[in-house]
Structures are given as structure tokens and as C-alpha cells.
Design a protein around this motif. Sequence first.
Motif, PDB file in Angstrom:
ATOM      1  N   LEU A   1     -12.596 -25.943 -15.897  1.00 36.81           N
ATOM      2  CA  LEU A   1     -11.451 -25.150 -16.108  1.00 36.81           C
ATOM      3  C   LEU A   1     -11.163 -24.752 -17.527  1.00 36.81           C
ATOM      4  N   SER A   2     -11.565 -25.741 -18.727  1.00 36.62           N
ATOM      5  CA  SER A   2     -11.394 -25.509 -20.019  1.00 36.62           C
ATOM      6  C   SER A   2     -12.291 -24.422 -20.318  1.00 36.62           C
ATOM      7  N   LEU A   3     -13.527 -24.481 -19.768  1.00 39.31           N
ATOM      8  CA  LEU A   3     -14.617 -23.403 -20.054  1.00 39.31           C
ATOM      9  C   LEU A   3     -14.366 -22.031 -19.586  1.00 39.31           C
ATOM     10  N   TYR A   4     -13.685 -22.045 -18.332  1.00 40.76           N
ATOM     11  CA  TYR A   4     -13.356 -20.678 -17.816  1.00 40.76           C
ATOM     12  C   TYR A   4     -12.192 -20.050 -18.616  1.00 40.76           C
ATOM     13  N   ALA A   5     -11.113 -20.745 -19.174  1.00 38.42           N
ATOM     14  CA  ALA A   5     -10.054 -20.715 -20.135  1.00 38.42           C
ATOM     15  C   ALA A   5     -10.591 -19.653 -21.111  1.00 38.42           C
ATOM     16  N   THR A   6     -11.745 -20.400 -21.986  1.00 35.93           N
ATOM     17  CA  THR A   6     -12.164 -20.151 -23.323  1.00 35.93           C
ATOM     18  C   THR A   6     -12.957 -18.963 -23.071  1.00 35.93           C
ATOM     19  N   LEU A   7     -13.627 -18.660 -22.002  1.00 32.80           N
ATOM     20  CA  LEU A   7     -14.378 -17.537 -21.536  1.00 32.80           C
ATOM     21  C   LEU A   7     -13.351 -16.302 -21.330  1.00 32.80           C
ATOM     22  N   MET A   8     -12.254 -16.693 -20.712  1.00 31.82           N
ATOM     23  CA  MET A   8     -11.365 -15.643 -20.267  1.00 31.82           C
ATOM     24  C   MET A   8     -10.652 -15.081 -21.614  1.00 31.82           C
ATOM     25  N   LEU A   9     -10.508 -15.974 -22.699  1.00 29.97           N
ATOM     26  CA  LEU A   9     -10.001 -15.297 -23.878  1.00 29.97           C
ATOM     27  C   LEU A   9     -10.782 -14.596 -24.497  1.00 29.97           C
ATOM     28  N   PHE A  10     -12.224 -14.939 -24.604  1.00 29.06           N
ATOM     29  CA  PHE A  10     -13.059 -14.078 -25.191  1.00 29.06           C
ATOM     30  C   PHE A  10     -13.251 -12.688 -24.576  1.00 29.06           C
ATOM     31  N   LEU A  11     -13.281 -12.618 -23.390  1.00 28.94           N
ATOM     32  CA  LEU A  11     -13.464 -11.490 -22.586  1.00 28.94           C
ATOM     33  C   LEU A  11     -12.339 -10.491 -22.847  1.00 28.94           C
ATOM     34  N   LEU A  12     -11.146 -11.057 -22.707  1.00 24.67           N
ATOM     35  CA  LEU A  12      -9.741 -10.276 -22.895  1.00 24.67           C
ATOM     36  C   LEU A  12      -9.581  -9.774 -24.441  1.00 24.67           C
ATOM     37  N   SER A  13     -10.335 -10.325 -25.148  1.00 20.37           N
ATOM     38  CA  SER A  13     -10.150 -10.093 -26.874  1.00 20.37           C
ATOM     39  C   SER A  13     -11.097  -8.954 -27.242  1.00 20.37           C
ATOM     40  N   VAL A  14     -11.995  -8.684 -26.343  1.00 19.28           N
ATOM     41  CA  VAL A  14     -13.101  -7.575 -26.756  1.00 19.28           C
ATOM     42  C   VAL A  14     -13.114  -6.191 -26.400  1.00 19.28           C
ATOM     43  N   ASP A  15     -11.785  -5.681 -26.285  1.00 19.42           N
ATOM     44  CA  ASP A  15     -11.477  -4.386 -25.909  1.00 19.42           C
ATOM     45  C   ASP A  15     -12.259  -3.177 -26.216  1.00 19.42           C
ATOM     46  N   VAL A  16     -12.546  -3.380 -27.719  1.00 20.08           N
ATOM     47  CA  VAL A  16     -13.200  -2.188 -28.415  1.00 20.08           C
ATOM     48  C   VAL A  16     -14.827  -2.328 -27.930  1.00 20.08           C
ATOM     49  N   TYR A  17     -15.273  -3.352 -27.636  1.00 18.58           N
ATOM     50  CA  TYR A  17     -16.799  -3.754 -27.394  1.00 18.58           C
ATOM     51  C   TYR A  17     -16.677  -3.388 -25.605  1.00 18.58           C
ATOM     52  N   LEU A  18     -15.956  -3.510 -24.956  1.00 23.03           N
ATOM     53  CA  LEU A  18     -15.823  -3.250 -23.428  1.00 23.03           C
ATOM     54  C   LEU A  18     -15.161  -1.793 -23.225  1.00 23.03           C
ATOM     55  N   GLY A  19     -14.254  -1.440 -23.854  1.00 21.29           N
ATOM     56  CA  GLY A  19     -13.764  -0.026 -23.617  1.00 21.29           C
ATOM     57  C   GLY A  19     -14.353   1.108 -24.697  1.00 21.29           C
ATOM     58  N   GLY A  20     -14.759   0.872 -25.628  1.00 21.57           N
ATOM     59  CA  GLY A  20     -15.262   1.676 -26.744  1.00 21.57           C
ATOM     60  C   GLY A  20     -14.121   2.304 -27.636  1.00 21.57           C
ATOM     61  N   GLN A  21     -12.859   1.970 -27.083  1.00 19.91           N
ATOM     62  CA  GLN A  21     -11.928   2.605 -28.275  1.00 19.91           C
ATOM     63  C   GLN A  21     -10.771   1.681 -28.496  1.00 19.91           C
ATOM     64  N   GLY A  22      -9.936   2.160 -29.305  1.00 18.14           N
ATOM     65  CA  GLY A  22      -8.711   1.281 -29.588  1.00 18.14           C
ATOM     66  C   GLY A  22      -8.970   0.122 -30.398  1.00 18.14           C
ATOM     67  N   GLU A  23      -8.136  -0.855 -30.348  1.00 13.52           N
ATOM     68  CA  GLU A  23      -8.194  -2.188 -31.211  1.00 13.52           C
ATOM     69  C   GLU A  23      -8.531  -3.347 -30.272  1.00 13.52           C
ATOM     70  N   ASN A  24      -9.136  -4.528 -30.894  1.00 12.80           N
ATOM     71  CA  ASN A  24      -9.296  -5.458 -29.881  1.00 12.80           C
ATOM     72  C   ASN A  24      -7.907  -6.217 -30.188  1.00 12.80           C
ATOM     73  N   ILE A  25      -7.206  -6.442 -29.059  1.00  8.47           N
ATOM     74  CA  ILE A  25      -5.884  -7.228 -29.069  1.00  8.47           C
ATOM     75  C   ILE A  25      -5.768  -7.928 -27.748  1.00  8.47           C
ATOM     76  N   ILE A  26      -5.040  -9.149 -27.660  1.00  7.03           N
ATOM     77  CA  ILE A  26      -4.428  -9.639 -26.742  1.00  7.03           C
ATOM     78  C   ILE A  26      -3.160  -9.124 -26.118  1.00  7.03           C
ATOM     79  N   SER A  27      -3.301  -8.016 -25.340  1.00  2.00           N
ATOM     80  CA  SER A  27      -2.115  -7.197 -24.838  1.00  2.00           C
ATOM     81  C   SER A  27      -1.067  -7.795 -24.111  1.00  2.00           C
ATOM     82  N   ARG A  28       0.137  -7.288 -23.767  1.00  2.00           N
ATOM     83  CA  ARG A  28       1.116  -8.095 -22.995  1.00  2.00           C
ATOM     84  C   ARG A  28       0.585  -8.159 -21.556  1.00  2.00           C
ATOM     85  N   SER A  29      -0.112  -7.327 -21.160  1.00  2.00           N
ATOM     86  CA  SER A  29      -0.773  -7.469 -19.738  1.00  2.00           C
ATOM     87  C   SER A  29      -1.790  -8.503 -19.963  1.00  2.00           C
TER      88      SER A  29
END
Length: 317
Positions: free
Chosen positions: A105-133
Motif C-alpha cells: 500500500l505504501s508503494l502504491y501511494a508513493t507511485l500514485m503521488l508520482f503519477l499525479l505530479s507529472v502533469d506536463v510530462y503526461l499531458g504536454g502542457q500546463g504546469e506540474n501540480i497536485i490539483s484539487r481533483s
Amino acid sequence: MEYILLVIGFALLIKGADFFVDGASSIAKILKVPPLLIGLTIVAFGTSAPEAAVSINAAMKGSNEIALGNILGSNIFNLLLAIGITAMIKEIKVQKTTIVKEFPLSLYATLMLFLLSVDVYLGGQGENIISRSDGLLLLLGFCVFLFYLVEMAFLSKEEKDDFGEHQKYSISKSIIFSIGGIIGIVFGGDIVVKSASTIAIALGMSQTLVGLTIVAIGTSLPELVTSISAAKKGEGDIAMGNIIGSGLFNILFVLGASAAIHPVAISPKLYTDIILLFIITSVVYFFSTTGRTIDKKEGIFLTISYVFYMIFIIIRN
């Protein structure tokens, strides 16, 4: 004056943690709940109260680097130094359920944090943020974690558990010890963070460095002293459950709540720390699977690793 307050804060943390472990262990016996569950819930959430207060307050004020740096720094501190020092004092025995469920569970949570924080790399625009959603998604993950704990509590009532030689107090005394302990922990942590941060900022440290070091260490002292106190009392389950539960609480609830209140922008420097957190969690997980213990040698390795990590982030910043 700040240095005097720092000493007072440390004293409150240490004595508060001692009372809290006594009270929580006694409650575990009275309710016939395994100490591991108490460590994952009451102790973990209680000792994470300083992280929650600091990170949520920092997010509301827009101090994103302190908010996220505090969470990452605290989790790394707990896994390397808190477990390391605790294992050097007394070998930590790891239960099968911790290896099979809590660590993944700890590993999943850390991986989840990483994936949610790489908006620019995944979406190609904007900025890397942990949004409200993203924050709401993390809070949903926290709800799933709580559901697992409730299920674990019901299942544990059907099992006989060895609670060691720790003393069992009356329910009223146990509650007083627990509440008194957590008050000492929270106020002690708050005093330490405020005084240490004032001292650090006066020395010209950056927000990222303050968050990863002074604030992270200050808010993690409850986990450290609680785990050491639990290990000395033979409550290894509380020590390990405290660290894992605190880590999950920090990522899923503290960061989730912080982002839900105000989006948390990600400093490029912190990606290294997120990746390191995943690697460190994996290493401690591996140590736990070898004989289901973390021994003195592994504790020394983890402690030395934290020293190198501190050197690295000080040079980097």
C-alpha cells in the motif's frame, strides 16, 4: 529564546510519546485489538498531526515547497532514520500482514503521488501540480485505507493475539495517558517546528531545504521517539505500524487535504525526492522480507543512508 523553546519542544515530544505508547498499548489489550492495528491508526495518525498542521497551513498560505517538502522529508526520515535507529536499539519483527498488505500500500501511494505530479510530462502542457481533483483522489485512497483498517479490526477480534508484557491500565487511565501523550506530542512538535524554522530561515535556507530538513525532522520527531519507546517496551508492531501508517497518512490524507484546499505546485527538485522515497520504501520492504525482521546491521545501513541523503539535499540546494 528560540533555542530554549527548541529544548522545551523536544522534552514535550519525548515524554508525550512515552505516555502515548503506554496508553495506546493498554487500549489495544482492553479492546483485544492487535498492537499493529493500534500502531497503524491511533499512534500513526496521532504522531502525524504535526505534519498535517504544518502542510495544510503551508498550502493555505501558498508555501507549496514547505507543504510537499515536509511530507516527502518526513516519510524519508521515518523510513531511514526512525526505523534505522529503532532497529539498532532492538531488532524489529515484521508481521506477515505488514509484508503482504501495508508495505505494498505504501508503494502504491508513493507511485500514485508520482503519477499525479507529472502533469506536463503526461499531458504536454500546463504546469506540474497536485490539483484539487488530485487531492480528492488521494483522499479517496485514504478512505480505502480506512476501510481496510476497519475490516482488519473486525477480523482481529476473532484471533488470539500475544500482547507481550506491556502493562494494562484501566480504560479511563489509558485514555488519559493517550490524550495527554498526544497533547504533548502535538504541542512539542509545533514548538520545535516554529523555533527551528525561525532559526533556519534566519540562516538563509530555501523553502525547499527548510521543508525537507528542519520542518520534516521536527514534525517527524513524534514518530521517531514513539517508535523507539515502543521498541524498548517490546511493542515492535506499534513501532513498524506507526511508521507505515504515518507514511500513508502523510501522502493520502495530509497531501490530499492540502491539495483539496489549495493546489500544490511541484518544484522540479522534489521529483528526485519522490523517486528516492519509492526506492527507499522498496529497500525497507526488501529488508522486512528477509527473515521478517529488520536487524541491527540493516538499521545501521538505513541510518547511514539518511546521513548521505541529508548531505545530498544540502549540496543540491
